[in-house]
Design a protein around this motif. Structure first.
Motif, PDB file in Angstrom:
ATOM      1  N   LYS A   1     -20.648 -46.011  10.908  1.00  0.00           N
ATOM      2  CA  LYS A   1     -19.316 -45.434  10.867  1.00  0.00           C
ATOM      3  C   LYS A   1     -18.544 -45.807  12.128  1.00  0.00           C
ATOM      4  CE  LYS A   1     -16.757 -41.082  10.850  1.00  0.00           C
ATOM      5  NZ  LYS A   1     -16.839 -39.614  10.991  1.00  0.00           N
ATOM      6  N   GLY A   2     -17.277 -46.158  11.953  1.00  0.00           N
ATOM      7  CA  GLY A   2     -16.415 -46.462  13.085  1.00  0.00           C
ATOM      8  C   GLY A   2     -15.036 -45.875  12.872  1.00  0.00           C
ATOM      9  N   TYR A   3     -14.212 -46.005  13.889  1.00  0.00           N
ATOM     10  CA  TYR A   3     -12.811 -45.634  13.730  1.00  0.00           C
ATOM     11  C   TYR A   3     -12.104 -46.744  12.954  1.00  0.00           C
ATOM     12  CZ  TYR A   3     -14.076 -42.531  17.603  1.00  0.00           C
ATOM     13  OH  TYR A   3     -14.690 -41.601  18.392  1.00  0.00           O
ATOM     14  N   VAL A   4     -11.045 -46.396  12.255  1.00  0.00           N
ATOM     15  CA  VAL A   4     -10.324 -47.376  11.449  1.00  0.00           C
ATOM     16  C   VAL A   4      -9.294 -48.078  12.330  1.00  0.00           C
ATOM     17  CG1 VAL A   4      -8.933 -47.782   9.409  1.00  0.00           C
ATOM     18  CG2 VAL A   4     -10.635 -45.945   9.403  1.00  0.00           C
ATOM     19  N   GLU A   5      -9.497 -49.366  12.536  1.00  0.00           N
ATOM     20  CA  GLU A   5      -8.531 -50.138  13.314  1.00  0.00           C
ATOM     21  C   GLU A   5      -7.346 -50.468  12.410  1.00  0.00           C
ATOM     22  OE1 GLU A   5      -8.476 -53.881  16.433  1.00  0.00           O
ATOM     23  OE2 GLU A   5     -10.027 -53.792  14.879  1.00  0.00           O
ATOM     24  N   ILE A   6      -6.170 -49.956  12.770  1.00  0.00           N
ATOM     25  CA  ILE A   6      -5.007 -50.140  11.908  1.00  0.00           C
ATOM     26  C   ILE A   6      -4.096 -51.270  12.394  1.00  0.00           C
ATOM     27  CG2 ILE A   6      -5.069 -47.758  11.127  1.00  0.00           C
ATOM     28  CD1 ILE A   6      -2.697 -47.151  12.952  1.00  0.00           C
TER      29      ILE A   6
ATOM     30  N   ALA B   1      -9.914 -38.440  10.032  1.00  0.00           N
ATOM     31  CA  ALA B   1      -9.439 -39.817  10.149  1.00  0.00           C
ATOM     32  C   ALA B   1      -8.944 -40.047  11.569  1.00  0.00           C
ATOM     33  CB  ALA B   1      -8.314 -40.075   9.159  1.00  0.00           C
ATOM     34  N   ARG B   2      -9.572 -41.006  12.258  1.00  0.00           N
ATOM     35  CA  ARG B   2      -9.148 -41.393  13.604  1.00  0.00           C
ATOM     36  C   ARG B   2      -8.989 -42.905  13.630  1.00  0.00           C
ATOM     37  NH1 ARG B   2      -9.813 -37.222  17.487  1.00  0.00           N
ATOM     38  NH2 ARG B   2     -11.006 -35.439  16.681  1.00  0.00           N
ATOM     39  N   PHE B   3      -8.084 -43.377  14.472  1.00  0.00           N
ATOM     40  CA  PHE B   3      -7.664 -44.767  14.374  1.00  0.00           C
ATOM     41  C   PHE B   3      -7.726 -45.491  15.711  1.00  0.00           C
ATOM     42  CE2 PHE B   3      -5.402 -42.077  11.355  1.00  0.00           C
ATOM     43  CZ  PHE B   3      -5.841 -42.634  10.158  1.00  0.00           C
ATOM     44  N   VAL B   4      -7.873 -46.814  15.622  1.00  0.00           N
ATOM     45  CA  VAL B   4      -7.799 -47.689  16.785  1.00  0.00           C
ATOM     46  C   VAL B   4      -6.525 -48.506  16.688  1.00  0.00           C
ATOM     47  CG1 VAL B   4      -8.839 -49.659  17.978  1.00  0.00           C
ATOM     48  CG2 VAL B   4     -10.301 -47.837  17.067  1.00  0.00           C
TER      49      VAL B   4
ATOM     50  N   LEU C   1       1.861 -44.134   5.139  1.00  0.00           N
ATOM     51  CA  LEU C   1       0.432 -44.151   5.451  1.00  0.00           C
ATOM     52  C   LEU C   1      -0.134 -42.737   5.500  1.00  0.00           C
ATOM     53  CD1 LEU C   1      -2.268 -45.257   6.539  1.00  0.00           C
ATOM     54  CD2 LEU C   1      -1.231 -45.274   8.816  1.00  0.00           C
ATOM     55  N   LEU C   2       0.497 -41.851   6.238  1.00  0.00           N
ATOM     56  CA  LEU C   2      -0.040 -40.505   6.426  1.00  0.00           C
ATOM     57  C   LEU C   2      -0.114 -39.749   5.106  1.00  0.00           C
ATOM     58  CD1 LEU C   2       1.712 -39.502   9.782  1.00  0.00           C
ATOM     59  CD2 LEU C   2      -0.597 -40.408   9.442  1.00  0.00           C
ATOM     60  N   ARG C   3       0.823 -40.005   4.217  1.00  0.00           N
ATOM     61  CA  ARG C   3       0.796 -39.326   2.911  1.00  0.00           C
ATOM     62  C   ARG C   3      -0.343 -39.817   2.018  1.00  0.00           C
ATOM     63  NH1 ARG C   3       6.467 -39.452   3.850  1.00  0.00           N
ATOM     64  NH2 ARG C   3       6.689 -41.503   2.872  1.00  0.00           N
ATOM     65  N   LYS C   4      -0.914 -40.960   2.346  1.00  0.00           N
ATOM     66  CA  LYS C   4      -2.025 -41.501   1.545  1.00  0.00           C
ATOM     67  C   LYS C   4      -3.386 -40.969   2.002  1.00  0.00           C
ATOM     68  CE  LYS C   4      -2.094 -45.009  -0.775  1.00  0.00           C
ATOM     69  NZ  LYS C   4      -2.185 -45.348  -2.208  1.00  0.00           N
ATOM     70  N   LEU C   5      -3.418 -40.234   3.109  1.00  0.00           N
ATOM     71  CA  LEU C   5      -4.681 -39.769   3.673  1.00  0.00           C
ATOM     72  C   LEU C   5      -4.984 -38.354   3.202  1.00  0.00           C
ATOM     73  CD1 LEU C   5      -4.257 -41.204   7.280  1.00  0.00           C
ATOM     74  CD2 LEU C   5      -5.260 -42.288   5.260  1.00  0.00           C
ATOM     75  N   ASP C   6      -6.265 -38.104   2.908  1.00  0.00           N
ATOM     76  CA  ASP C   6      -6.647 -36.873   2.224  1.00  0.00           C
ATOM     77  C   ASP C   6      -7.159 -35.767   3.136  1.00  0.00           C
ATOM     78  OD1 ASP C   6      -6.035 -38.081  -0.190  1.00  0.00           O
ATOM     79  OD2 ASP C   6      -8.088 -38.779  -0.540  1.00  0.00           O
ATOM     80  N   HIS C   7      -7.668 -36.119   4.316  1.00  0.00           N
ATOM     81  CA  HIS C   7      -8.397 -35.132   5.114  1.00  0.00           C
ATOM     82  C   HIS C   7      -7.679 -34.875   6.441  1.00  0.00           C
ATOM     83  CE1 HIS C   7     -11.408 -35.535   2.054  1.00  0.00           C
ATOM     84  NE2 HIS C   7     -11.577 -36.819   2.327  1.00  0.00           N
ATOM     85  N   GLU C   8      -8.401 -34.390   7.434  1.00  0.00           N
ATOM     86  CA  GLU C   8      -7.800 -34.131   8.739  1.00  0.00           C
ATOM     87  C   GLU C   8      -7.398 -35.451   9.395  1.00  0.00           C
ATOM     88  OE1 GLU C   8     -10.693 -31.894  10.933  1.00  0.00           O
ATOM     89  OE2 GLU C   8      -9.818 -29.991  10.301  1.00  0.00           O
ATOM     90  N   ILE C   9      -6.160 -35.517   9.861  1.00  0.00           N
ATOM     91  CA  ILE C   9      -5.632 -36.752  10.437  1.00  0.00           C
ATOM     92  C   ILE C   9      -5.388 -36.540  11.931  1.00  0.00           C
ATOM     93  CG2 ILE C   9      -3.756 -38.446  10.365  1.00  0.00           C
ATOM     94  CD1 ILE C   9      -3.146 -37.406   7.504  1.00  0.00           C
ATOM     95  N   PHE C  10      -5.956 -37.428  12.743  1.00  0.00           N
ATOM     96  CA  PHE C  10      -5.710 -37.438  14.186  1.00  0.00           C
ATOM     97  C   PHE C  10      -5.010 -38.755  14.509  1.00  0.00           C
ATOM     98  CE2 PHE C  10      -8.979 -34.357  13.565  1.00  0.00           C
ATOM     99  CZ  PHE C  10      -8.761 -33.392  14.522  1.00  0.00           C
ATOM    100  N   PHE C  11      -3.731 -38.656  14.810  1.00  0.00           N
ATOM    101  CA  PHE C  11      -2.880 -39.844  14.947  1.00  0.00           C
ATOM    102  C   PHE C  11      -2.191 -39.801  16.303  1.00  0.00           C
ATOM    103  CE2 PHE C  11       0.664 -42.698  13.730  1.00  0.00           C
ATOM    104  CZ  PHE C  11      -0.029 -43.668  13.026  1.00  0.00           C
ATOM    105  N   GLY C  12      -2.327 -40.878  17.091  1.00  0.00           N
ATOM    106  CA  GLY C  12      -1.727 -40.912  18.418  1.00  0.00           C
ATOM    107  C   GLY C  12      -2.544 -40.178  19.457  1.00  0.00           C
TER     108      GLY C  12
END
Length: 369
Positions: A136-141, A180-183, A205-216
């Motif tokens: 498992k890794g962070y999602v590089e966007i 969800a955490r991102f690189v 993008l954010l509306r397509k995510l289903d769970h807890e979102i950590f952005f920025g």
């Protein structure tokens, strides 16, 4: 032929990304705590490289080294490693493994040997590779950065043009887990050229995510001039995080200009104020001890640190001249006594973290336990 991955805490996300890329072509990377036959791969940064240099040189197996330090200092790394991957590894590493298995010399673009090097001919398209697989890794966007900050390795490794993973591919991986955490070098630059934000695409993008979102927030950040009412509304409407991480880096506009940061200290202060007004805690990075920083410019940074600390929290560290950057080869200047006192007092009060005296302490502490 067994291919191993040397476990290094700072390279865990690289393991996730490159392990997934290798799986596409039938290679499995086995995690190891020391070099092992037949091949052991390393990803090194310019802080931890010295801890593994001798291990690699003495390894009783084929060694492949990549990562930020290998990209910046490939002639040096090629002295003790069998192969050096320069730049992005998703395409290069699996191809190199196939070359080695076939008994060929590994002379392919993006790979250095002791007697050969040819730069890679293209950049990686993020959608062509999984964000992660078994590990498992962070999602590089996003990759790349249009800015050229004097201390930063990112544009030297990934280029100045931003590349983005598609919304559907991001959602495919981010929705596998509860968080969800991102690189990304700047989360608020997603979908854009890195200079002109596209908040409509971020909202999509954010509306397509289903769970807890950590952005920025960790492990990414945003830029202060991208913080506005519209971008903060995206955080409060869709995201779980109540903190936003961004870099001010200096309290002196003269220093920010010399660094090519692309913003002013007023914009950074305004970003912190907007966060506070929205109920978001700003976590703001500062660097002290730039080599050309005057006493007065350092005092300006201390004043900015004190002002921002009244609104949020500070992360501060001493300047480190990273290889491959415009400031490589320089040295951090000494700190004023008032700089050390203010940082110490704020740290004791729980308002500041980091290492402003010995910059490597924060990196090496985890390795030397």
């Amino acid at each position: 032929m067994q291919v191993n991955w040397r476990e290094i805490p700072a390279a865990r996300n690289s393991f996730a990304v490159l392990g997934a890329a290798c799986e596409k072509t039938g290679w499995h990377l086995y995690p190891v705590a020391r070099p092992a036959p037949d091949i052991t791969c390393y990803s090194l940064n310019s802080i931890n490289e010295r801890l593994y240099r001798d291990e690699i040189a003495d390894a009783d197996c084929i060694t492949i080294v990549g990562g930020p330090h290998a990209t910046a200092c490939w002639p040096e790394v090629a002295v003790y490693a069998d192969y050096v991957v320069v730049g992005e590894g998703e395409y290069t590493l699996p191809r190199l493994l196939s070359e080695i298995e076939a008994g060929r010399d590994g002379h392919i673009p993006g790979v250095v040997t002791r007697d050969w090097y040819e730069p890679a001919k293209s950049s990686v398209r993020l959608d062509a590779y999984p964000a992660f697989s078994l590990v498992k890794g962070y999602v590089e966007i996003s990759r790349g950065c249009p800015f050229a900050c004097g201390y930063c390795q990112t544009p030297q490794i990934f280029g100045h043009c931003m590349r983005h993973r598609s919304i559907d591919e991001i959602a495919r991986y981010a929705n596998r887990y509860g968080q969800a955490r991102f690189v990304t070098p700047n989360a608020f630059a997603y979908g854009s050229d890195g200079l002109h934000p596209r908040f409509d695409k971020i909202g999509h993008l954010l509306r397509k995510l289903d769970h807890e979102i950590f952005f920025g927030t960790f492990p990414s950040e945003v830029r202060p001039e991208f913080i506005c009412e519209e971008s903060l509304a995206l955080i409060t409407d869709y995201c779980t995080n109540t903190k936003l991480h961004f870099g001010a880096q200096s309290g002196s506009d003269a220093i920010l200009s010399r660094l090519h940061r692309g913003h002013t200290i007023a914009e950074a202060i305004r970003a912190a104020e907007l966060c506070l007004d929205t109920g978001i805690t700003p976590i703001v990075d500062f660097i002290v001890g730039f080599p050309y920083e005057t006493d007065e410019e350092q005092r300006e940074t201390v004043a900015a640190i004190q002002e921002v600390a009244r609104m949020g929290k500070i992360h501060v560290h001493r300047f480190i001249p990273l290889p491959g950057t415009p400031l490589a080869g320089t040295r951090a200047r000494s700190l004023l006594s008032e700089t050390e006192k203010v940082c110490g007092d704020l740290a004791l009060g729980g308002k500041l973290t980091g290492s402003w005296n010995e910059p490597e302490i924060r990196f090496f502490r985890r390795y030397l336990k």
